[in-house]
Design an enzyme around this catalytic site. Structure first.
Site, PDB file in Angstrom:
ATOM      1  N   HIS A  65      27.532   5.835   3.268  1.00 28.65           N
ATOM      2  CA  HIS A  65      26.589   4.948   3.715  1.00 28.65           C
ATOM      3  C   HIS A  65      25.332   5.247   3.753  1.00 28.65           C
ATOM      4  O   HIS A  65      25.710   5.474   4.733  1.00 28.65           O
ATOM      5  CB  HIS A  65      27.790   3.543   3.630  1.00 28.65           C
TER       6      HIS A  65
ATOM      7  N   HIS B 188      27.536  -1.130  14.082  1.00 27.03           N
ATOM      8  CA  HIS B 188      25.972  -0.735  14.157  1.00 27.03           C
ATOM      9  C   HIS B 188      25.254  -1.359  15.154  1.00 27.03           C
ATOM     10  O   HIS B 188      25.688  -2.846  15.535  1.00 27.03           O
ATOM     11  CB  HIS B 188      25.178  -1.232  13.296  1.00 27.03           C
TER      12      HIS B 188
ATOM     13  N   GLU C 154      16.548  -7.072  13.425  1.00 26.86           N
ATOM     14  CA  GLU C 154      16.980  -7.448  12.334  1.00 26.86           C
ATOM     15  C   GLU C 154      17.014  -9.185  12.188  1.00 26.86           C
ATOM     16  O   GLU C 154      17.870  -9.673  12.353  1.00 26.86           O
ATOM     17  CB  GLU C 154      18.734  -6.471  11.432  1.00 26.86           C
TER      18      GLU C 154
ATOM     19  N   TYR D 191      26.658 -11.451   0.336  1.00 29.46           N
ATOM     20  CA  TYR D 191      26.411 -10.442   0.836  1.00 29.46           C
ATOM     21  C   TYR D 191      27.854  -9.939   1.834  1.00 29.46           C
ATOM     22  O   TYR D 191      28.354 -10.209   1.801  1.00 29.46           O
ATOM     23  CB  TYR D 191      25.123 -10.597   2.579  1.00 29.46           C
TER      24      TYR D 191
ATOM     25  N   HIS E  76      19.927 -10.439  14.372  1.00 29.28           N
ATOM     26  CA  HIS E  76      20.786  -9.391  14.932  1.00 29.28           C
ATOM     27  C   HIS E  76      19.569  -8.110  15.812  1.00 29.28           C
ATOM     28  O   HIS E  76      18.913  -7.713  15.435  1.00 29.28           O
ATOM     29  CB  HIS E  76      21.824  -8.548  14.687  1.00 29.28           C
TER      30      HIS E  76
ATOM     31  N   HIS F 288      26.615  -5.573  15.544  1.00 30.56           N
ATOM     32  CA  HIS F 288      27.073  -5.990  14.235  1.00 30.56           C
ATOM     33  C   HIS F 288      27.676  -5.138  13.661  1.00 30.56           C
ATOM     34  O   HIS F 288      27.281  -3.804  13.584  1.00 30.56           O
ATOM     35  CB  HIS F 288      25.493  -6.859  13.738  1.00 30.56           C
TER      36      HIS F 288
HETATM   37 FE   FE2 Z   1      22.165  -2.960  11.358  1.00 29.65          FE
END
Ligand code: FE2
Length: 450
Positions: free
Chosen positions: A305, A348, A354, A363, A378, A384
């Protein structure tokens, strides 16, 4: 001979062709456009007398001496110069619009998420209905941003506005809008965005009963297209899909109101005529729109990803290469094809902050609870990632090619920590305990089985 289009929705706006609104294609081009033939001076900017008795005015979006790549200015040929649309300004109630620095509440050390702000019965223009969710950086140093949700229930009538604090990137989520501006007219619908440079006067009309969406107020460097690097010359947001309005103007000698957001305050004054009186203009500093559904995503075609930066539509650069003041990133319809890959976004922590919104659909990292019109935050270095349902589903999925359809989420990522406004902190739409989703992720560790 009537050389102007009489548009039923906006009859006072005059322009020379039958297509309304009219647009010019390309990003950052040096455009020229005139609503009356010959209104643009030929081969000079500031003749002794302009055609049709117009005034020449330059609008500079960059320092005069900025390098060519970032140098932005336009010449406007108008019935009256902006100084003639000036009056005694009084401080207005900014309502729920906030400007950085604005530390109204202690910044929560938690990921946060809000349900959509409900539409109101209150009479609100696009400007009056601005609800700041976060602010970051410092508008006075031309760094950072504000992230807002707007709710609008009425068109602006003989009311005009410009923002001296920042450029505005508008992401409609519900309801179409018409931006009548000095440079012409832009219509937008959910799925599209419009970018209004700092200092451009606007009047916003509703094309539906009500409207809701998001605004990123960019205090920093103007949004531009990201470098493509090894991707090459095509894909992502292609320049030809950006549309800049053709010139249109109105002649209205009526008592009007001009509001200016300047220094974090909204100032208002009564004026005697419409400032949307630009008959012709040329230059590269102008509003534009873009249909996010024309974005050509590039991604991993075998495994893993990639970082979300591959979906950057526009970036506001800072002085540090690769460190954006703001990146505007989308998560559009796309195929997921990675083999032996955990396909949703990975877990992450990020030095960037963000802010996310959802225009429509679901989503993939948060299939439940993140609703169209909602917001998530975030912040800098807060952890997160996918919730338990998304993790279990993705970890056990049959990895056939899969198309994510009917979805459009976006992220506004800034180098600055985002301060939550008092309004957002006290909003009943703030989801209690959202940050606890991580605690539902259980251990799968088994030291005896690889
Ligand atoms: Fe992120």
């Amino acid at each position: 001979m009537n050389m102007f289009t009489a548009n039923p929705a906006t009859p006072e706006l005059r322009r020379p062709t039958a297509i309304f609104p009219g647009y010019m294609s390309g990003f950052g081009n040096g455009c020229e456009t005139e609503a009356l033939p010959g209104a643009l001076p030929v081969a000079r900017n500031s003749p002794q007398k302009c055609p049709y008795g117009l005034y020449a005015e330059q609008l500079s979006g960059s320092p005069f001496t900025a390098p060519r790549k970032t140098n932005e200015r336009s010449w406007l040929y108008r019935i009256r110069p902006t100084v003639a649309h000036w009056s005694d300004f009084q401080k207005m109630d900014a309502r729920l619009w906030r400007t950085a620095p604005a530390r109204e509440v202690d910044m929560p050390i938690a990921p946060l998420r809000w349900d959509p702000l409900p539409m109101t019965l209150e009479s609100l223009s696009f400007i009056e209905g601005m609800r700041s969710m976060t602010t970051a950086g410092d508008a006075g140093t031309q760094a950072g941003m504000g992230a807002h949700v707007y709710l609008a229930t009425r068109s602006m009538v003989d009311e005009y506005f410009y923002n001296a604090d920042g450029e505005m990137l508008v992401v409609p989520q519900d309801g179409r809008l018409r931006f009548c501006m000095e440079f012409g007219v832009i219509d937008v619908e959910p799925g599209e965005i419009v970018v209004i440079p700092r200092g451009v006067k606007i009047r916003v009309e509703l094309l539906d009963k009500s409207a809701r969406g998001y605004v990123c107020e960019n205090y920093g460097g103007a949004f531009t297209l990201p470098e493509r690097g090894p991707i090459g010359a095509n894909c992502l947001a292609n320049p030809r899909d950006f549309l800049t309005p053709e010139a249109a103007y109105e002649v209205k000698e009526v008592r009007s109101h001009l509001a200016v957001k300047w220094g974090g305050t909204i100032w208002g004054a009564e004026i005697e005529h419409s400032p949307l009186d630009v008959v012709a203009w040329h230059g590269n500093y102008a509003p534009y729109k873009y249909d996010l559904r024309k974005f050509s995503p590039v991604g991993p075609v075998l495994f893993d990803h990639a970082d979300p930066s591959i979906f950057t539509v526009l970036t506001s650069p800072s002085e540090t290469p690769g460190t954006a003041n703001i990146d505007f990133v989308i998560f559009p319809e796309r195929w997921m094809v990675g083999e032996n890959t955990f396909r949703p976004p990975w877990y992450h922590m990020n030095v960037m902050s963000e802010f996310m919104g959802l225009v429509y659909g679901r989503y993939d990292a948060k299939p439940e609870g993140f609703l169209p019109g909602g917001v998530s935050l975030h912040n800098c270095m807060l952890p997160h990632g996918p919730d338990a349902e998304a993790f279990e589903t993705a970890s056990n999925a049959d990895l056939k090619p899969q198309k994510l359809e009917g979805t459009l989420a976006f992220m506004i990522e800034t180098r600055f920590p985002q301060q939550v406004t008092a309004f957002a902190a006290a909003s009943p739409e703030l989801q209690k305990g959202y940050g606890a989703y991580g605690r539902h992720l259980v251990s799968h560790f088994n030291p005896t089985e690889r």
